[in-house]
Enzyme design. Structure first.
Site, PDB file in Angstrom:
ATOM      1  N   CYS A 383     -32.731   2.022  -7.613  1.00 45.12           N
ATOM      2  CA  CYS A 383     -33.993   3.189  -7.406  1.00 45.12           C
ATOM      3  C   CYS A 383     -33.446   3.067  -5.904  1.00 45.12           C
ATOM      4  CB  CYS A 383     -34.760   1.452  -6.643  1.00 45.12           C
ATOM      5  SG  CYS A 383     -36.631   2.864  -6.795  1.00 45.12           S
ATOM      6  N   HIS A 509     -35.820   0.536 -12.229  1.00 43.81           N
ATOM      7  CA  HIS A 509     -35.605  -0.977 -12.462  1.00 43.81           C
ATOM      8  C   HIS A 509     -35.522  -1.591 -13.760  1.00 43.81           C
ATOM      9  CE1 HIS A 509     -36.489  -1.713  -8.463  1.00 43.81           C
ATOM     10  NE2 HIS A 509     -37.548  -0.993  -8.549  1.00 43.81           N
ATOM     11  N   GLU A 511     -33.648  -4.172 -14.450  1.00 41.86           N
ATOM     12  CA  GLU A 511     -33.646  -5.262 -14.216  1.00 41.86           C
ATOM     13  C   GLU A 511     -35.060  -6.198 -14.812  1.00 41.86           C
ATOM     14  OE1 GLU A 511     -34.019  -3.664 -11.342  1.00 41.86           O
ATOM     15  OE2 GLU A 511     -34.984  -4.055 -10.113  1.00 41.86           O
TER      16      GLU A 511
HETATM   17  N1  GLN Z   1     -37.969   2.833  -0.859  1.00 44.02           N
HETATM   18  C1  GLN Z   1     -37.275   3.534  -1.652  1.00 44.02           C
HETATM   19  C2  GLN Z   1     -38.866   4.243  -2.287  1.00 44.02           C
HETATM   20  O1  GLN Z   1     -39.482   3.740  -2.192  1.00 44.02           O
HETATM   21  C3  GLN Z   1     -36.694   2.824  -2.940  1.00 44.02           C
HETATM   22  C4  GLN Z   1     -37.708   1.836  -3.762  1.00 44.02           C
HETATM   23  C5  GLN Z   1     -37.084   0.356  -4.681  1.00 44.02           C
HETATM   24  O2  GLN Z   1     -36.039   0.638  -4.080  1.00 44.02           O
HETATM   25  N2  GLN Z   1     -37.952  -0.211  -5.571  1.00 44.02           N
HETATM   26  O3  GLN Z   1     -38.488   5.492  -3.096  1.00 44.02           O
END
Ligand code: GLN
Length: 537
Positions: A383, A509, A511
């Site tokens: 992410c 994600h 995970e």
């Molecule tokens: N801050 C980033 C976004 O909003 C990544 C978010 C995250 O890592 N879950 O896109």
């Protein structure tokens, strides 16, 4: 058969591990052939934990249907290998929100809307909901917080009422307490347990089973004493000793016959012994590693590992698959600079840059990524970690100085990571990110597709910003390939570096989908790459 309901309350102190006990009991019942689900009722006023700082509440776990939930739901999924949903996590805020919205719509015209019965009715309705779908034989409900807290009273009151509304063998209450060891006295003490059961009884709920957390075995005499003072049978006083790993707890609870007590109290019919063979095999591999790697986890919430719970557990699963002990080394990204990065990360076998929000620590993440890219150390970005990898590449390979994500620098001349138009119009903060499962297509011949062994995958999301496709052609020409694409929107989901031993980053994600039975392929292969790198050193 109508669903049976098990409620798990906690007393004496928080952090006793109600989530793990609930998940372990669910595992034992599932291993006997019952269909089980677990839900969590949290006493705070937030509608969901999406708006909570990870420092306060640990990781925010996201379900397939895009609910931002308590991290205990992650344990439920990892233990049971069955997805949860929005209905599996209910907060006081959600209950009140529903009742107040109804009130405004005129649902209670003429009436005074009160905690009892209106709030408790709505709590009961939600408590029974999953049991009415016909999908489950057993619904386990974990009640957050401690008995005696002002906040959790309506939940306990709802359980009290349900006890009278359901028949005797349809509902069971398990109370988790602590039996502390007093060093000065050289003794285990039962008084906190007695007090906590008394507090629960005063609220009208007599527990059926006590699970007592303890650092030392609880002798029979002491169990008898607890039973006597707490109105339970001696064989319903279950000891829960500290475990080497949370994955031992189902077996420990089996040894203590927690599942048998539950089955006999609920008069459940089917009595096959639990089949825990694959679980035991997993534990065998976990506990007998033949290799060892050091993985750096670079993030900004490293002081509270609960903020990265699912990542840590994914490494446990992936380590077991590879029969490799994975040592996670925590690095506060704020402390990483051009000058110290080699000294800090040089000895690592693999580096993961974690998800996150905001500008703090951004530079340290970019430095870490430059270092692993140039030194050909395995890299895994998740992410924000993927977004950082894209920005680092733009700055240091494409030569686009001041390239950034508009999250960190709204005025950057090169918005490599940018907010989608649809997101820009949203002003509310809760539940408004791109959330939940989306499909992704992996390019033939890519590392990503060979890792997954297929071309179509579905993964969970939680973010506002996306890779800006305006820069895609330049990236690919320079060797950073977009190998996972959302087929409906064209959004980039996976990037990988062409001429690097293992450099993969995902916008989603992974995970959140790793379980004991299905360790996530990206984690499995990342650990494998780290093992290869360690060997080659
Ligand atoms: N801050 C980033 C976004 O909003 C990544 C978010 C995250 O890592 N879950 O896109």
């Amino acid at each position: 058969m109508a669903a049976k309901y098990i409620f798990v309350t906690g007393g004496v102190t928080s952090s006793l591990g109600k989530g793990i006990i609930s998940a372990s009991l669910a595992k034992l019942l599932q291993a006997r052939g019952y269909s089980v689900t677990i839900q969590k009722f949290d006493p705070y006023i937030n509608i969901d934990p999406g708006t909570l700082n990870p420092y306060e509440h640990g990781e925010c776990y996201v379900t397939e249907d895009g609910a931002e939930t308590d991290l205990d739901l992650g344990h439920y999924e990892r233990f049971l290998n069955v997805p949860t949903s929005q209905s599996n996590n209910v907060t006081t805020g959600r209950i009140y929100n529903h009742v107040i919205t109804q009130e405004r719509e005129g649902a209670y015209l003429g009436k005074t809307v009160q905690v009892v019965p209106h709030i408790t009715d709505e709590i009961k309705r939600r408590m029974l909901l999953l049991g009415q779908t016909g999908e489950y034989d057993i619904v386990i409900t974990e009640i957050g917080g401690c008995v005696g807290d002002i906040e959790s009273l309506p939940f306990i009151e709802a359980v009290r009422q349900l006890r009278w509304e359901l028949s005797a063998h349809e509902l069971l209450v398990i109370h988790l307490t602590l039996v502390p060891y007093l060093k000065a006295a050289g003794e285990l003490k039962t008084k906190p347990t007695q007090h906590s059961v008394r507090a629960l009884s005063e609220a009208g709920v007599q527990p059926d089973i006590l699970v007592c957390r303890s650092e030392y075995p609880i002798p029979l005499e002491m169990r008898k004493k607890i039973a006597l003072f707490c109105n339970v049978k001696v064989n319903s006083v279950i000891e829960s000793l500290d475990a080497e790993t949370i994955y031992d707890v189902p077996l420990l609870m089996r040894k203590e016959k927690l599942d048998e007590r539950v089955i006999s109290k609920l008069k459940l019919t089917h009595k096959a012994d639990p089949n825990l063979e694959t679980w035991k095999e997993f534990l065998g591999r976990l506990k007998n590693p033949t290799a060892e790697v050091n993985i750096a986890l670079v993030g900004k919430y490293v002081e509270l590992p609960d903020a990265y719970k699912s990542i840590i557990e994914s490494f446990v699963h992936a380590g077991a698959t590879n029969e490799c002990k994975v040592n996670i080394k925590w690095f506060q990204s704020e402390n990483i600079t051009t000058e110290n990065v080699a000294a800090l990360l040089g000895g690592m076998d693999g580096i993961l840059v974690a998800p996150g929000f905001g500008e703090r620590g951004f530079k340290g993440k970019l430095e870490s990524i430059r270092f692993v890219r140039e030194n050909r150390i395995p890299f895994f970005g998740i992410c924000l970690g993927m977004q950082c990898a894209a920005v680092e590449f733009a700055r240091n390979v494409l030569g686009l100085q001041d390239a950034a994500s508009t999250e960190m620098d709204p005025d950057t001349p090169h918005p490599i990571i940018d907010m989608m138009a649809a997101q820009k119009e949203i002003t509310q903060k809760g539940g408004t990110m791109r959330l939940g499962a989306y499909t992704c297509e992996l390019k033939k011949g890519s590392r990503a597709s060979s890792i997954y062994g297929k071309h179509k995958i579905s993964e969970r999301h939680r973010h506002r910003y996306e890779f800006n496709n305006r820069y895609l052609a330049d990236f690919e020409q320079a060797g950073m390939l977009a190998t996972g694409i959302n087929p409906e929107t064209g959004l980039v989901e996976v990037i990988e570096l062409h001429n690097h031993p293992w450099f993969v980053a995902a916008q989603y994600h992974p995970e959140l989908k790793s379980t004991v039975l299905n360790p996530h392929p990206l984690f499995v292969k990342f650990v494998k790459a780290a093992m290869n790198y360690a060997k080659s050193k």
